[in-house]
Design an enzyme around this catalytic site. Sequence first.
Site, PDB file in Angstrom:
ATOM      1  NE  ARG A   1      -4.145  -1.860   0.421  1.00  0.00           N
ATOM      2  CZ  ARG A   1      -5.304  -1.494   0.945  1.00  0.00           C
ATOM      3  NH1 ARG A   1      -5.516  -0.259   1.303  1.00  0.00           N
ATOM      4  NH2 ARG A   1      -6.265  -2.368   1.084  1.00  0.00           N
TER       5      ARG A   1
ATOM      6  NE  ARG B   1      -7.299   5.551   2.389  1.00  0.00           N
ATOM      7  CZ  ARG B   1      -8.111   4.751   3.053  1.00  0.00           C
ATOM      8  NH1 ARG B   1      -9.290   5.174   3.413  1.00  0.00           N
ATOM      9  NH2 ARG B   1      -7.734   3.532   3.367  1.00  0.00           N
TER      10      ARG B   1
ATOM     11  NE  ARG C   1     -10.194   7.727  -3.275  1.00  0.00           N
ATOM     12  CZ  ARG C   1     -11.497   7.936  -3.212  1.00  0.00           C
ATOM     13  NH1 ARG C   1     -12.096   8.752  -4.057  1.00  0.00           N
ATOM     14  NH2 ARG C   1     -12.217   7.306  -2.292  1.00  0.00           N
TER      15      ARG C   1
ATOM     16  CG  ASP D   1      -8.994  -2.594  -4.326  1.00  0.00           C
ATOM     17  OD1 ASP D   1      -8.242  -2.159  -3.439  1.00  0.00           O
ATOM     18  OD2 ASP D   1      -9.973  -3.324  -4.080  1.00  0.00           O
TER      19      ASP D   1
ATOM     20  CE1 TYR E   1     -13.085  -6.654   1.903  1.00  0.00           C
ATOM     21  CE2 TYR E   1     -11.557  -8.296   1.054  1.00  0.00           C
ATOM     22  CZ  TYR E   1     -11.839  -7.250   1.912  1.00  0.00           C
ATOM     23  OH  TYR E   1     -10.883  -6.802   2.780  1.00  0.00           O
TER      24      TYR E   1
HETATM   25  O1  CP3 Z   1      -0.077  -1.318  -2.589  1.00  0.00           O
HETATM   26  C1  CP3 Z   1      -0.378  -0.346  -3.330  1.00  0.00           C
HETATM   27  O2  CP3 Z   1       0.036   0.802  -3.110  1.00  0.00           O
HETATM   28  C2  CP3 Z   1      -1.128  -0.634  -4.614  1.00  0.00           C
HETATM   29  C3  CP3 Z   1      -2.546  -0.483  -4.597  1.00  0.00           C
HETATM   30  C4  CP3 Z   1      -3.443  -1.398  -3.753  1.00  0.00           C
HETATM   31  C5  CP3 Z   1      -4.694  -0.948  -3.261  1.00  0.00           C
HETATM   32  N1  CP3 Z   1      -5.346  -2.013  -2.718  1.00  0.00           N
HETATM   33  C6  CP3 Z   1      -5.200   0.436  -3.380  1.00  0.00           C
HETATM   34  C7  CP3 Z   1      -6.308   0.877  -2.509  1.00  0.00           C
HETATM   35  C8  CP3 Z   1      -3.320  -2.751  -3.408  1.00  0.00           C
HETATM   36  C9  CP3 Z   1      -2.167  -3.714  -3.623  1.00  0.00           C
HETATM   37  C10 CP3 Z   1      -4.540  -3.135  -2.762  1.00  0.00           C
HETATM   38  C11 CP3 Z   1      -4.826  -4.494  -2.280  1.00  0.00           C
HETATM   39  C12 CP3 Z   1      -6.045  -4.751  -1.487  1.00  0.00           C
HETATM   40  N2  CP3 Z   1      -7.287  -4.181  -1.622  1.00  0.00           N
HETATM   41  C13 CP3 Z   1      -6.144  -5.748  -0.485  1.00  0.00           C
HETATM   42  C14 CP3 Z   1      -5.023  -6.716  -0.094  1.00  0.00           C
HETATM   43  C15 CP3 Z   1      -3.950  -6.103   0.684  1.00  0.00           C
HETATM   44  C16 CP3 Z   1      -4.308  -5.652   2.061  1.00  0.00           C
HETATM   45  O3  CP3 Z   1      -3.972  -4.498   2.375  1.00  0.00           O
HETATM   46  O4  CP3 Z   1      -4.837  -6.446   2.826  1.00  0.00           O
HETATM   47  C17 CP3 Z   1      -7.448  -5.719   0.032  1.00  0.00           C
HETATM   48  C18 CP3 Z   1      -8.017  -6.592   1.131  1.00  0.00           C
HETATM   49  C19 CP3 Z   1      -8.176  -4.721  -0.704  1.00  0.00           C
HETATM   50  C20 CP3 Z   1      -9.626  -4.366  -0.586  1.00  0.00           C
HETATM   51  C21 CP3 Z   1      -9.847  -2.947  -0.227  1.00  0.00           C
HETATM   52  N3  CP3 Z   1      -9.573  -1.878  -1.064  1.00  0.00           N
HETATM   53  C22 CP3 Z   1     -10.367  -2.431   0.976  1.00  0.00           C
HETATM   54  C23 CP3 Z   1     -10.787  -3.274   2.158  1.00  0.00           C
HETATM   55  C24 CP3 Z   1     -10.398  -1.031   0.850  1.00  0.00           C
HETATM   56  C25 CP3 Z   1     -10.966  -0.015   1.826  1.00  0.00           C
HETATM   57  C26 CP3 Z   1     -10.240   0.084   3.082  1.00  0.00           C
HETATM   58  C27 CP3 Z   1      -8.805   0.563   2.912  1.00  0.00           C
HETATM   59  O5  CP3 Z   1      -7.903  -0.160   3.386  1.00  0.00           O
HETATM   60  O6  CP3 Z   1      -8.602   1.623   2.347  1.00  0.00           O
HETATM   61  C28 CP3 Z   1      -9.846  -0.707  -0.414  1.00  0.00           C
HETATM   62  C29 CP3 Z   1      -9.646   0.657  -0.974  1.00  0.00           C
HETATM   63  C30 CP3 Z   1      -8.278   1.015  -1.439  1.00  0.00           C
HETATM   64  N4  CP3 Z   1      -7.469   0.221  -2.206  1.00  0.00           N
HETATM   65  C31 CP3 Z   1      -7.610   2.248  -1.224  1.00  0.00           C
HETATM   66  C32 CP3 Z   1      -6.391   2.181  -1.895  1.00  0.00           C
HETATM   67  C33 CP3 Z   1      -5.345   3.278  -2.025  1.00  0.00           C
HETATM   68  C34 CP3 Z   1      -8.191   3.445  -0.476  1.00  0.00           C
HETATM   69  C35 CP3 Z   1      -9.223   4.068  -1.337  1.00  0.00           C
HETATM   70  C36 CP3 Z   1      -9.368   5.559  -1.173  1.00  0.00           C
HETATM   71  O7  CP3 Z   1      -8.551   6.312  -1.748  1.00  0.00           O
HETATM   72  O8  CP3 Z   1     -10.318   5.959  -0.508  1.00  0.00           O
END
Ligand code: CP3
Length: 339
Positions: free
Chosen positions: A19, A23, A32, A69, A145
Amino acid sequence: MIRALKKETLDRPPFWLMRQAGRYLPEYRETRANAGSFLDLCYNPKLAEEVTLQPLRRYNMDAAILFADILLIPDALGQPLAYKEGEGPVLDAVRSAKELASLSLDNLHSVLNPVYETVDRLSSSLPESCTLIGFAGAPWTVATYMVEGRGSKDYVNIKKWIYSDPDGFQQLIDLLIISTTEYLLKQIEAGAEVVQIFDTWAGVLPDEEFAKWVTDPTAKIITAIRARHPDFPIIGFPKGAGGNLSQFVKETGVTAVSLDTAAPLEWAKTEIQPHVTVQGNLDPILLVTGGQKMVDRIHHILETLGSGSHIFNLGHGIIPQTPPENVGLLADTLHNWKQ
Ligand code: CP3
């Protein structure tokens, strides 16, 4: 990064952070906001390329991870998905084999095409020394999910399904194995040099169910990828696998595994590192804390895993409250390290 994945022991391990785009960076929040929704950002190759590059402009990581994502696959299979402010992802839940009829592979690549274009753009814009990582969610985690309809605390609906109708649930897993394999192959053909498979919720399964829903689907995806690209480097992340990590490593054929925050380092060094490269595993909350405590723990991880092949990372993703200057301190600590 590629040398570490070839099991070389290096003076300093390569590093990137799960990640790493997101944010905690003001420039991410700005892009964003301009993109509209989170999905609009994921499906806009120019902006997705931009946010992938943002952390690298600040911190010289050794790898970039594609901005996308894990839930784009359900979206591309036709399951309505929205990311709600303060709530995370929300989907129209599917809870029986009958309801799978609403999903289809027909539009998979037409929906996901912008992601392949992002990978293609990144493979020309990144410097040679920075490795491009593609990724997908593992079938089990993506299914949590799809079945719960959102993040979950107890996984009641998906567990009820696996216990009461394992054959029906297997159909969902099979659909995810096919779509995830195709999705990763397209990323590889567009220029991804490594792929990571995130199984964030592997640890909620009891031991007796772990092989069937975590190890087997990942093994099938890896076998299919390697049939086209022999020896392609693949990192697994079955978070919370505990003692099942040994079995996972032996049976899936991963090149490397990401260790979660709870994985004991001495155990990982003797039981896991002789077989595959290990990645990890600083507590993301220590990155929020920063200071000497963080630096000491980074040194401890480097000392313990430094005699074998290692990629430095967190034990899970960066959280939004992380002060960007602490990521700078982590990067400096790693760059100044020599075994
Ligand atoms: O690693 C990176 O920088 C690359 C991008 C990336 C995102 N999600 C961007 C994202 C990666 C590799 C993921 C993987 C992901 N997404 C996982 C597996 C890894 C982990 O952290 O467990 C999971 C379970 C998700 C599902 C997901 N996406 C959730 C539960 C959420 C909301 C809660 C949260 O953690 O933000 C997201 C949204 C998301 N994915 C954001 C980002 C930058 C935030 C969105 C925003 O800008 O509001």
